[in-house]
Design a protein around this motif. Structure first.
Motif, PDB file in Angstrom:
ATOM      1  N   GLY A 163       0.825  -1.199   0.000  1.00  9.55           N
ATOM      2  CA  GLY A 163       0.000   0.000   0.000  1.00  9.55           C
ATOM      3  C   GLY A 163       0.862   1.252   0.000  1.00  9.55           C
ATOM      4  O   GLY A 163       1.860   1.321   0.715  1.00  9.55           O
ATOM      5  N   PRO A 164       0.510   2.267  -0.789  1.00  4.89           N
ATOM      6  CA  PRO A 164       1.391   3.425  -0.933  1.00  4.89           C
ATOM      7  C   PRO A 164       1.243   4.495   0.135  1.00  4.89           C
ATOM      8  O   PRO A 164       2.020   5.456   0.162  1.00  4.89           O
ATOM      9  N   GLN A 165       0.251   4.367   1.049  1.00  5.30           N
ATOM     10  CA  GLN A 165      -0.076   5.485   1.939  1.00  5.30           C
ATOM     11  C   GLN A 165       1.121   5.943   2.784  1.00  5.30           C
ATOM     12  O   GLN A 165       1.410   7.144   2.883  1.00  5.30           O
ATOM     13  N   ALA A 166       1.813   4.995   3.411  1.00  3.95           N
ATOM     14  CA  ALA A 166       2.936   5.371   4.268  1.00  3.95           C
ATOM     15  C   ALA A 166       4.067   5.979   3.450  1.00  3.95           C
ATOM     16  O   ALA A 166       4.707   6.961   3.876  1.00  3.95           O
ATOM     17  N   LEU A 167       4.326   5.418   2.280  1.00  6.42           N
ATOM     18  CA  LEU A 167       5.373   5.961   1.412  1.00  6.42           C
ATOM     19  C   LEU A 167       5.042   7.389   0.995  1.00  6.42           C
ATOM     20  O   LEU A 167       5.911   8.271   0.982  1.00  6.42           O
ATOM     21  N   ILE A 168       3.781   7.631   0.653  1.00  2.38           N
ATOM     22  CA  ILE A 168       3.374   8.975   0.244  1.00  2.38           C
ATOM     23  C   ILE A 168       3.526   9.945   1.411  1.00  2.38           C
ATOM     24  O   ILE A 168       4.062  11.053   1.250  1.00  2.38           O
ATOM     25  N   ALA A 169       3.070   9.535   2.591  1.00  2.00           N
ATOM     26  CA  ALA A 169       3.155  10.412   3.767  1.00  2.00           C
ATOM     27  C   ALA A 169       4.595  10.760   4.106  1.00  2.00           C
ATOM     28  O   ALA A 169       4.876  11.854   4.601  1.00  2.00           O
ATOM     29  N   ALA A 170       5.518   9.829   3.823  1.00  2.00           N
ATOM     30  CA  ALA A 170       6.926  10.063   4.147  1.00  2.00           C
ATOM     31  C   ALA A 170       7.703  10.668   2.986  1.00  2.00           C
ATOM     32  O   ALA A 170       8.910  10.892   3.094  1.00  2.00           O
ATOM     33  N   GLY A 171       7.029  10.933   1.870  1.00  4.78           N
ATOM     34  CA  GLY A 171       7.701  11.501   0.712  1.00  4.78           C
ATOM     35  C   GLY A 171       8.637  10.536   0.025  1.00  4.78           C
ATOM     36  O   GLY A 171       9.618  10.942  -0.599  1.00  4.78           O
ATOM     37  N   MET A 172       8.328   9.234   0.088  1.00  2.52           N
ATOM     38  CA  MET A 172       9.229   8.221  -0.456  1.00  2.52           C
ATOM     39  C   MET A 172       8.665   7.499  -1.682  1.00  2.52           C
ATOM     40  O   MET A 172       9.337   6.654  -2.258  1.00  2.52           O
ATOM     41  N   ALA A 173       7.440   7.800  -2.089  1.00  5.51           N
ATOM     42  CA  ALA A 173       6.822   7.109  -3.227  1.00  5.51           C
ATOM     43  C   ALA A 173       7.241   7.769  -4.532  1.00  5.51           C
ATOM     44  O   ALA A 173       6.928   8.926  -4.775  1.00  5.51           O
TER      45      ALA A 173
END
Length: 404
Positions: A163-173
């Motif tokens: 799931g991309p949510q954590a990556l997006i929140a951390a600016g890593m996606a």
């Protein structure tokens, strides 16, 4: 194992988001090395996870390193071969050290191993966003329901899955869409017990650019599903269900399994992140590992072993930095070099995706494997990771198919 929220510390050495294979493996290695580790997950354990549940040799090796292989094998269904089936029904059974254990049980065992090593596990606890100071991650905001907390840490590790949510929140996606998708369910069919006793993987035009599978669990239960190695925008679960229906129509054992079986759990779909693509691996104070970093092989959809391996690689880089007070940049450089060393193998598995896109290639390779012991050994090497599937599909590989 799931500690109450009022015991959540204000700070730790390493905060790991995601208690699946990668996160729990990292937590185990770090805690054994003396680091203060907090492990969080948005779900209380044990919890379900969409997966084929197959454990191939790399997963066995990683579980042995973590000290949980014996416990896993007491609950798993041992398997001696993977059955590879082409569109024309050509079949090759490849020997290997294999097993099947539902992720609900597997992940719980690995997570409990991390807790025994000294990691503190809190769930359900959702990652909201990193805390930053001067461009460096120094902690995270987490939530349980409406209650918000902050945890300061020397390092934050995202092992948050596909799931991309954590990556997006951390600016890593670097890519929000998945690489592929999969759909699976559990069926109980006593009549098929012993008749399907291998990890069966089926290629056919009806499920291209993917594959179907049947993996035997214990007690007459089977994990049956389909995987798409390429994400199709707008496909959704309906598209996957159509592929599943096609698989159970064209492959007779799957058709018989479904017709005479009892569904123990409904079909569930999940995204896949493959080929070490779609995310940045590090930034100051933060590492990304496991399927969040794309640790699933594109060709086979196998991800458990590589998730465990990348989690341990992240832990080893962090331990070296924590013990020697290495600069942030040194730790990041070390971890990214370890991941880069894996990338050529992932690239060749991406090349082997040609079989999923063009199933007739499976007819060719398996036809030759029936007639050549060397080709058969090379297929066994693919399973054991001593040879690579992408090499079968080079010009040299095609030449050797007809000369060996």
């Amino acid at each position: 194992m799931n500690l109450p929220l009022d015991q959540l510390p204000d700070r730790c050495d390493v905060l790991i988001v995601g208690a699946g294979p990668a996160g729990s493996a990292a937590a185990t290695v770090l805690a054994r090395g003396g680091a203060g580790v907090v492990l969080i997950d948005q779900h209380a354990f044990p919890r379900d996870k969409v997966c084929g549940d197959g454990l191939i040799p790399d997963a066995h090796r990683a579980l042995r390193r973590l000290g949980v292989l014996e416990e896993v094998m007491t609950q798993a269904q041992p398997v001696t071969h993977a059955g590879l089936i082409s569109p024309r029904g050509i079949r090759v059974d490849v020997p290997g050290t294999l097993a099947v254990l539902p992720r609900r049980e597997l992940d719980d065992i690995i997570c409990r191993g991390a807790a025994r090593a000294g990691a503190r596990m809190f769930a359900p606890l959702r990652f909201v966003a990193p805390i930053e100071e001067g461009g460096m991650v120094i902690g995270a905001r987490v939530a349980q329901g409406s209650a918000l907390r902050e945890i300061r840490c020397r390092w934050l590790v995202l092992a948050s899955g596909a799931g991309p949510q954590a990556l997006i929140a951390a600016g890593m996606a670097s890519r929000q869409t998945p690489s592929g998708v999969a759909l699976r369910g559990y069926l109980k069919n006593e009549a098929m017990r012993g008749r399907i006793d291998k990890l069966e993987v089926v290629w056919h035009r009806a499920v291209s650019p993917g594959y179907g599978w049947i993996f035997p669990c214990r007690d007459g239960v089977f994990n049956v599903g389909v995987g798409l190695s390429e994400f199709r925008r707008g496909g959704g679960d309906g598209n996957l269900r159509a592929l599943f229906d096609a698989f159970t129509r064209i492959y007779a054992p799957a058709r018989e399994l479904v017709a005479g079986g009892e569904w123990l759990a409904p079909l569930k779909g999940a995204p896949l992140r493959c080929s070490l693509q779609g995310a940045r691996f590090s930034r100051p104070g933060l590492l990304v590992t496991g399927e969040a970093a794309g640790s699933t092989y594109a060709f086979t959809g196998e991800g458990i072993g590589k998730a465990l391996e990348t989690g341990m690689l992240a832990a080893e880089s962090l331990l070296a930095g924590l013990s020697r007070s290495e600069a942030d940049e040194t730790v990041r450089r070390d971890y990214e070099a370890r991941i880069a060393a894996l990338q050529p193998r992932f690239a060749l598995y991406e090349r082997a995706n040609w079989v999923n896109r063009h199933p007739w290639l499976a007819d060719l390779v398996l036809w030759r494997a029936q007639r050549s012991e060397r080709i058969g050994r090379r297929l066994a090497g693919v399973l054991d990771e001593t040879s690579n599937p992408g090499q079968l599909l080079t010009a040299k590989g095609f030449y050797r198919l007809f000369t060996e």
